[in-house]
Design a protein around this motif. Structure first.
Motif, mmCIF file in Angstrom:
data_model
loop_
_atom_site.group_PDB
_atom_site.id
_atom_site.type_symbol
_atom_site.label_atom_id
_atom_site.label_comp_id
_atom_site.label_asym_id
_atom_site.label_seq_id
_atom_site.Cartn_x
_atom_site.Cartn_y
_atom_site.Cartn_z
ATOM 1 N N PHE A 45 0.841 -1.196 0.000
ATOM 2 C CA PHE A 45 0.000 0.000 0.000
ATOM 3 C C PHE A 45 0.877 1.247 0.000
ATOM 4 N N PRO A 46 0.453 2.301 -0.704
ATOM 5 C CA PRO A 46 1.293 3.493 -0.793
ATOM 6 C C PRO A 46 1.628 4.105 0.561
ATOM 7 N N GLU A 47 0.702 4.031 1.524
ATOM 8 C CA GLU A 47 0.993 4.608 2.843
ATOM 9 C C GLU A 47 2.164 3.895 3.510
ATOM 10 N N ASP A 81 -1.341 -15.717 -0.569
ATOM 11 C CA ASP A 81 -0.124 -16.042 0.174
ATOM 12 C C ASP A 81 -0.195 -15.443 1.567
ATOM 13 N N SER A 82 0.247 -16.186 2.532
ATOM 14 C CA SER A 82 0.159 -15.740 3.925
ATOM 15 C C SER A 82 0.933 -14.453 4.167
ATOM 16 N N ILE A 83 2.008 -14.244 3.416
ATOM 17 C CA ILE A 83 2.825 -13.048 3.625
ATOM 18 C C ILE A 83 2.027 -11.780 3.303
ATOM 19 N N TYR A 84 1.173 -11.840 2.279
ATOM 20 C CA TYR A 84 0.377 -10.676 1.904
ATOM 21 C C TYR A 84 -0.852 -10.534 2.795
ATOM 22 N N GLN A 85 -1.419 -11.665 3.221
ATOM 23 C CA GLN A 85 -2.532 -11.610 4.160
ATOM 24 C C GLN A 85 -2.076 -10.998 5.484
ATOM 25 N N LYS A 86 -0.932 -11.443 5.968
ATOM 26 C CA LYS A 86 -0.392 -10.906 7.225
ATOM 27 C C LYS A 86 -0.090 -9.423 7.076
ATOM 28 N N ALA A 87 0.485 -9.034 5.924
ATOM 29 C CA ALA A 87 0.820 -7.623 5.699
ATOM 30 C C ALA A 87 -0.439 -6.762 5.723
ATOM 31 N N PHE A 88 -1.537 -7.295 5.168
ATOM 32 C CA PHE A 88 -2.778 -6.520 5.191
ATOM 33 C C PHE A 88 -3.255 -6.296 6.620
ATOM 34 N N ASN A 90 -1.541 -6.253 9.299
ATOM 35 C CA ASN A 90 -0.642 -5.276 9.934
ATOM 36 C C ASN A 90 -1.003 -3.856 9.497
ATOM 37 N N TYR A 91 -1.313 -3.707 8.211
ATOM 38 C CA TYR A 91 -1.751 -2.410 7.665
ATOM 39 C C TYR A 91 -3.034 -1.953 8.337
ATOM 40 N N LEU A 92 -3.983 -2.875 8.464
ATOM 41 C CA LEU A 92 -5.268 -2.563 9.092
ATOM 42 C C LEU A 92 -5.075 -2.173 10.558
ATOM 43 N N LYS A 93 -4.226 -2.904 11.259
ATOM 44 C CA LYS A 93 -3.990 -2.627 12.681
ATOM 45 C C LYS A 93 -3.312 -1.277 12.869
ATOM 46 N N TYR A 94 -2.341 -0.974 11.994
ATOM 47 C CA TYR A 94 -1.573 0.262 12.161
ATOM 48 C C TYR A 94 -2.394 1.501 11.818
ATOM 49 N N TYR A 95 -3.140 1.434 10.696
ATOM 50 C CA TYR A 95 -3.866 2.617 10.239
ATOM 51 C C TYR A 95 -5.294 2.678 10.783
ATOM 52 N N GLY A 96 -5.858 1.541 11.163
ATOM 53 C CA GLY A 96 -7.149 1.537 11.826
ATOM 54 C C GLY A 96 -8.329 1.379 10.879
ATOM 55 N N GLU A 97 -9.419 0.850 11.417
ATOM 56 C CA GLU A 97 -10.645 0.618 10.653
ATOM 57 C C GLU A 97 -11.205 1.880 9.987
ATOM 58 N N PRO A 98 -11.175 3.038 10.652
ATOM 59 C CA PRO A 98 -11.728 4.226 9.977
ATOM 60 C C PRO A 98 -10.982 4.613 8.708
ATOM 61 N N TRP A 99 -9.700 4.263 8.639
ATOM 62 C CA TRP A 99 -8.882 4.638 7.488
ATOM 63 C C TRP A 99 -8.997 3.629 6.348
ATOM 64 N N VAL A 100 -9.040 2.351 6.679
ATOM 65 C CA VAL A 100 -8.969 1.284 5.676
ATOM 66 C C VAL A 100 -10.386 0.885 5.223
ATOM 67 N N ASN A 107 -13.785 -15.582 1.444
ATOM 68 C CA ASN A 107 -12.415 -15.626 1.974
ATOM 69 C C ASN A 107 -11.418 -14.801 1.161
ATOM 70 N N GLN A 108 -11.924 -13.983 0.259
ATOM 71 C CA GLN A 108 -11.047 -13.074 -0.475
ATOM 72 C C GLN A 108 -11.217 -11.663 0.079
ATOM 73 N N ILE A 109 -10.098 -11.013 0.298
ATOM 74 C CA ILE A 109 -10.116 -9.662 0.840
ATOM 75 C C ILE A 109 -9.823 -8.677 -0.280
ATOM 76 N N SER A 110 -10.716 -7.708 -0.453
ATOM 77 C CA SER A 110 -10.507 -6.635 -1.421
ATOM 78 C C SER A 110 -10.358 -5.319 -0.660
ATOM 79 N N VAL A 111 -9.450 -4.490 -1.115
ATOM 80 C CA VAL A 111 -9.139 -3.248 -0.417
ATOM 81 C C VAL A 111 -9.182 -2.093 -1.402
ATOM 82 N N LYS A 112 -9.787 -1.008 -0.970
ATOM 83 C CA LYS A 112 -9.800 0.203 -1.787
ATOM 84 C C LYS A 112 -8.545 1.012 -1.488
ATOM 85 N N LEU A 113 -7.786 1.325 -2.527
ATOM 86 C CA LEU A 113 -6.534 2.060 -2.344
ATOM 87 C C LEU A 113 -6.794 3.527 -2.065
ATOM 88 N N LYS A 114 -5.982 4.088 -1.211
ATOM 89 C CA LYS A 114 -6.040 5.513 -0.943
ATOM 90 C C LYS A 114 -5.374 6.278 -2.087
#
Length: 398
Positions: A45-47, A81-88, A90-100, A107-114
């Motif tokens: 993620f760019p952030e 891959d677990s490495i990308y799932q874990k990274a997500f 970590n991203y969610l935990k660091y930036y928080g639910e209001p941001w992400v 079981n597929q996670i889709s994310v809107k990029l900032k």
């Protein structure tokens, strides 16, 4: 009368004070002009990328994704891959639910990029950290990849194509320069990794007009900076370009070092990682206009680790002052070409952290390469030791 006298004295002091003012002091600013994220084929993620560069003492960064700007709606589906799932997470935990903004489906996670407009304010600080909007204009001729970055671009540029490698390059260079002229905003094109796929040859670059920058070093592991048995290195190409440019009354080509980072989770010489190559720009303020003006004046050097205290041209003498690290040795080599010659050569080599070279009238141009005995962290190819390249100085272009 007394009041009038005080007013005149105050005015005189103000005038004299203004007369004594000097130009603002110049500083070295560290930056990378070639970076990728989830907006194209990067894997972060760019952030998170901005956080990495800012925490590693970079002053400016250009996010230059392929044929896109970080604007509008873009969703990505995370790899399993677990490495990308874990990274997500970590991203969610660091930036928080209001941001992400994300959703889960089967079981597929889709994310809107900032967008850049959304995340820029979290990172930029006056005089401390700057994000420059950029695009890697990704084109081709046949099966040859032809890429160039547009730094400080204001509007998206669609690759234009062309009827030869040189024509593709020129068409896209012209698009960047035309946008610069139309907007009045400084922006620069630069040629990326000419040896990637061995797509861009010396003759292609010699034929160009209006291009001032190319990557003498690119940190991607597949770009062949060193060439091979039948292809010259980018550094050798650089000197031959400038011999031709000076002889044809063109401004010199300047050399950049960039990361071209794509991979932020797998680290090693078979991945395209951050922190391998950058430029140090000497200017008085941290903004796109000042940085680009300084670069166009050659007030910068490229590096994979070596830090310079100063590069000074004074009284026909080019002086280099390397920031000395304990137990590290330096080789300072002055290279270039003599007038009337067509082959570059090495004029002088000094062992140590300081050296000076007299610029005599028989020289066409001179540049400097500083090589350290310190191994580069996470090196690619056989470019094992930390290095810096100063920009070519033209002795007389008449």
């Amino acid at each position: 009368m007394y009041y009038l006298r005080l007013t005149l004295i105050a005015s005189l002091i103000a005038i004299l004070g203004c007369a004594k003012q000097t130009s603002p002091p110049k500083h070295w600013f560290k930056g990378n002009l070639h970076t990728h994220s989830y907006w194209s084929d990067g894997d972060e993620f760019p952030e998170v990328i901005m956080d990495w560069y800012k925490s590693h003492q970079y002053d400016f960064i250009a996010l230059s994704d392929h044929n896109t700007l970080a604007e509008g709606d873009k969703w990505i589906t995370l790899r399993q891959d677990s490495i990308y799932q874990k990274a997500f997470y970590n991203y969610l935990k660091y930036y928080g639910e209001p941001w992400v903004t994300y959703k889960t489906d089967s079981n597929q996670i889709s994310v809107k990029l900032k967008t850049l407009a959304e995340y820029r304010g979290r990172f930029e600080e006056p005089s401390k950290f700057l994000i420059i909007q950029s695009e890697e204009i990704t084109d081709h001729f046949g099966n040859k990849p032809i890429h160039m970055n547009a730094t400080n671009i204001q509007n998206f540029i669609k690759p234009k194509g062309g009827n030869s490698v040189a024509n593709v390059l020129q068409n896209n260079i012209d698009q960047v320069l035309n946008q610069r002229e139309a907007t009045g905003i400084p922006m620069i094109p630069h040629i990326n990794h000419p040896n990637f796929g061995y797509a861009i040859h010396l003759e292609d670059i010699i034929a160009l007009h209006g291009e001032r920058f190319f990557e003498v070093y690119n940190g991607h592991h597949l770009v062949h900076n060193m060439g091979d048995s039948i292809h010259m290195s980018t550094e050798s190409m650089w000197d031959l370009i400038n011999i031709a440019y000076i002889q044809n009354k063109k401004p010199v080509m300047y050399g950049l070092a960039t990361d071209d980072s794509h991979n932020y989770h797998n680290i090693g010489h078979t991945w395209s990682n951050a922190g391998r190559g950058w430029i140090m720009v000497k200017t008085d303020s941290l903004n796109p206009k000042s940085l680009i003006q300084a670069m166009e004046a050659g007030e910068f050097y490229a590096s994979t680790g070596v830090v310079l205290n100063d590069v000074r041209l004074d009284n026909h003498t080019l002086s280099i002052d390397v920031k000395n690290e304990p137990n590290v040795n330096y080789k300072i080599a002055f290279k270039g070409c003599k007038k009337g010659k067509s082959i570059p050569e090495e004029f002088m080599v000094v062992e140590g952290n300081k050296a000076s070279f007299e610029l005599t009238d028989d020289l066409l141009f001179v540049r400097c390469k500083i090589t350290s005995s310190k191994l580069q962290v996470n090196a690619i190819e056989e470019m094992l030791y930390e290095t810096a390249w100063t920009q070519p100085v033209v002795i007389n272009n008449e």
